[in-house]
Design an enzyme around this catalytic site. Structure first.
Site, PDB file in Angstrom:
ATOM      1  N   ALA A  33       0.863  -1.176   0.000  1.00 57.73           N
ATOM      2  CA  ALA A  33       0.000   0.000   0.000  1.00 57.73           C
ATOM      3  C   ALA A  33       0.902   1.230   0.000  1.00 57.73           C
ATOM      4  CB  ALA A  33      -0.882  -0.006   1.223  1.00 57.73           C
ATOM      5  N   THR A  34       0.431   2.359  -0.503  1.00 50.67           N
ATOM      6  CA  THR A  34       1.368   3.396  -0.883  1.00 50.67           C
ATOM      7  C   THR A  34       1.390   4.744  -0.178  1.00 50.67           C
ATOM      8  OG1 THR A  34      -0.029   3.342  -2.785  1.00 50.67           O
ATOM      9  CG2 THR A  34       2.237   2.612  -3.052  1.00 50.67           C
ATOM     10  N   THR A  35       0.959   5.836  -0.798  1.00 52.72           N
ATOM     11  CA  THR A  35       1.351   7.122  -0.211  1.00 52.72           C
ATOM     12  C   THR A  35       0.546   7.533   1.025  1.00 52.72           C
ATOM     13  OG1 THR A  35       1.911   7.789  -2.427  1.00 52.72           O
ATOM     14  CG2 THR A  35       1.839   9.533  -0.786  1.00 52.72           C
ATOM     15  N   ALA A 215       1.656   3.470  -8.307  1.00 55.47           N
ATOM     16  CA  ALA A 215       1.116   2.681  -7.195  1.00 55.47           C
ATOM     17  C   ALA A 215       0.265   3.504  -6.242  1.00 55.47           C
ATOM     18  CB  ALA A 215       2.253   2.011  -6.437  1.00 55.47           C
TER      19      ALA A 215
END
Lengths: 257, 266
Positions: A33-35, A215
């Site tokens: 999972a990203t930002t 992503a």
């Protein structure tokens, strides 16, 4: 006889295992999972995260909640492997509740930070094996010092205080620079921004991250998908509802992109 | 010496006498449902007697503080491990009591070579919907009862019946009603217990009638408040988030207590 306050220790005694590397997972594309970002604004701390979870170049899920409310005054935002991160959040949530209920007092903010550090440290073998790296941001309101605080971590469990802001995840290099720029040369520093302006800033930051990082999921207006934005103030954690994010995005964000 | 069945029965009988003696001076505990949730009330000297167990569970107890503490930890441990491994909605009062607490207490009670738990426990559980609220009471021998509208703990079952009889007739719609009803019911119980203490074993207080008009009870309560602390805890349906338990502080209690009592609260 000990203080009988450590839920994590209790789990271990019951045979719960955490942070074991799995060699068989090598070569598999793992979900990550990203930002995520957090910064101090006028009334406390804002924590925000996009909603995308990816496995390699596949979008796994577009409704992930990476900004997790651990208790009434703390939030953990997660980047990395969600399976491990959710387990960590679950352990923390129960640890804080267990401490409060057994000891009849809140666990201190320092104690909460330490609890997360310990989990990350136990998770090092899995993180290094590539099957469970988590790089969280922990933000909360310190009730003793009456101030909101932000901490970020590396995968080994070292904790760093984010004085003004903290970022993590694959999209974070993009927005780290922007945060520095806005905070230093903007019309006003982040810490002076009122809630609405801080929200607009967070939406713009996540939209920028999505622009350069595949992503990171930006705003999907057709599906009505907005980032998760939470505020931590003296009165607790509050989530900004999508109904309020929508008009802010339409008037203050989309016309700029 | 307890190999013979008769002697074992006799020993268990002696335990009952011993345990009944231990609760004589204990403070009763009252639990009532109201529109807002479930209210627990007691008066204590020093150590608190009302506790949070899990998101929707609260505990009230009578007896030895060390035993109560031990069982409270057992409950907390069971509830949190279960809540972690399964889900919060799988942590129910019924499961904790029937498969956890009651067998432990019964075993300790019947093992005549070991010390029994000197406790009586009231577990309150607020349901997902109003009308699903419930109580469980456990006696020192492990017997338990389930109740829906209210529950009380007192030194003897005769006093408990007397309290329940009074409580049944009272209003408990709003939170303030519930606080007033709970504290008056507590007075009915405590006064009955004290009368037994003062007048000795021969006097079967609970069977005789005693004046229970509000004014007499308030006068009695004012004397109690002067030397004890009023403890009130609420499983509050209106609280945001999963944990519904909150203790009522002095300021809030002042606004909720009947006017006859609130000035005496410090």
């Amino acid at each position: 006889m000990g203080m009988q306050s450590d839920f994590y220790q209790l789990l271990k005694e019951q045979g719960h295992v955490f942070g074991v590397p799995s060699q068989t997972a090598r070569g598999q594309e793992l979900t990550t999972a990203t930002t995520i970002l957090a910064f101090k604004y006028r009334d406390g701390v804002l924590v925000a995260g996009d909603r995308r979870a990816t496995a390699g170049n596949m979008v796994m899920y577009d409704r992930t909640d990476k900004v997790l409310e651990i208790d009434r005054h703390s939030v953990m935002a997660i980047a990395g492997v969600p399976a491990t991160a959710y387990e960590m959040a679950r352990i923390l949530e129960h640890s804080f509740k267990y401490f409060r209920r057994t000891q009849l007092q809140e666990l201190s903010f320092e104690g909460k930070l330490r609890a997360l550090s310990k989990l990350l440290k136990d998770n090092v073998p899995a993180a290094l094996a590539g099957t469970g790296a988590v790089v969280p941001i922990f933000a909360g309101y310190d009730l003793e010092q009456e101030v909101a605080k932000i901490y970020f971590y590396d995968i080994l469990g070292a904790e760093f205080e984010g004085v003004d802001y903290a970022v993590s995840g694959s999209g974070s290099p993009t927005i780290r620079g922007i945060l520095h720029y806005v905070n230093t040369w903007g019309e006003q520093p982040l810490s002076a921004m009122p809630e609405e302006q801080a929200t607009v800033q967070a939406l713009r930051l996540l939209t920028s991250a999505a622009e350069f990082d595949s992503a990171t999921g930006g705003v999907n207006r057709e599906a009505g998908l907005y980032p998760v934005i939470k505020f931590i103030t003296a009165s607790g954690v509050r989530t900004m509802p999508d109904a309020q994010l929508k008009p802010l995005f339409e008037t203050k964000v989309s016309r700029h992109v | 010496m307890y190999e013979e069945p008769y002697k074992w029965v006799e020993a268990v009988g002696n335990r009952r006498t011993y345990l009944d003696e231990q609760f004589k001076e204990g403070a009763p505990v009252v639990g009532v449902t109201c529109e807002r949730g479930i209210l627990l009330m007691t008066m204590s000297k020093g150590t608190p007697k009302l506790y949070e167990i899990y998101d929707r569970l609260a505990l009230g107890g009578m007896g030895h503080p060390a035993d109560l503490e031990k069982l409270r930890f057992n409950l907390l441990e069971m509830a949190h491990v279960e809540g972690f491994n399964r889900s919060a909605s799988d942590v129910t009062g019924g499961r904790l009591v029937k498969y956890g607490m009651a067998p432990t207490i019964k075993q300790a009670f019947e093992e005549v070579f070991k010390a029994p738990f000197i406790v009586k426990i009231l577990l309150a559980e607020i349901g997902q919907k109003a009308g699903k609220d419930g109580f469980l009471t456990i006696n020192y021998d492990g017997t338990f009862e389930e109740k829906s509208q209210y529950a009380v703990l007192a030194a003897t079952s005769a006093v408990e019946q007397k309290m329940a009889g009074y409580l049944r007739e009272q209003s408990r719609a709003s939170l303030a009603d519930a606080v007033g009803t709970a504290i008056r019911t507590w007075a009915v119980g405590d006064r009955a217990q004290r009368r037994v203490l003062d007048e000795g074993e021969g006097h079967d207080e609970a069977r005789t009638s005693q004046v229970t008009d509000a004014e007499t009870l308030y006068a009695y309560l004012r004397r109690c408040i002067a030397e004890k602390t009023v403890e009130c805890a609420l499983l509050d349906r209106h609280v945001q988030g999963p944990s519904k338990y909150r203790a009522l502080g002095v300021d809030e209690l002042k606004t909720l207590l009947p006017n006859e009592l609130s000035p005496s609260l410090s």
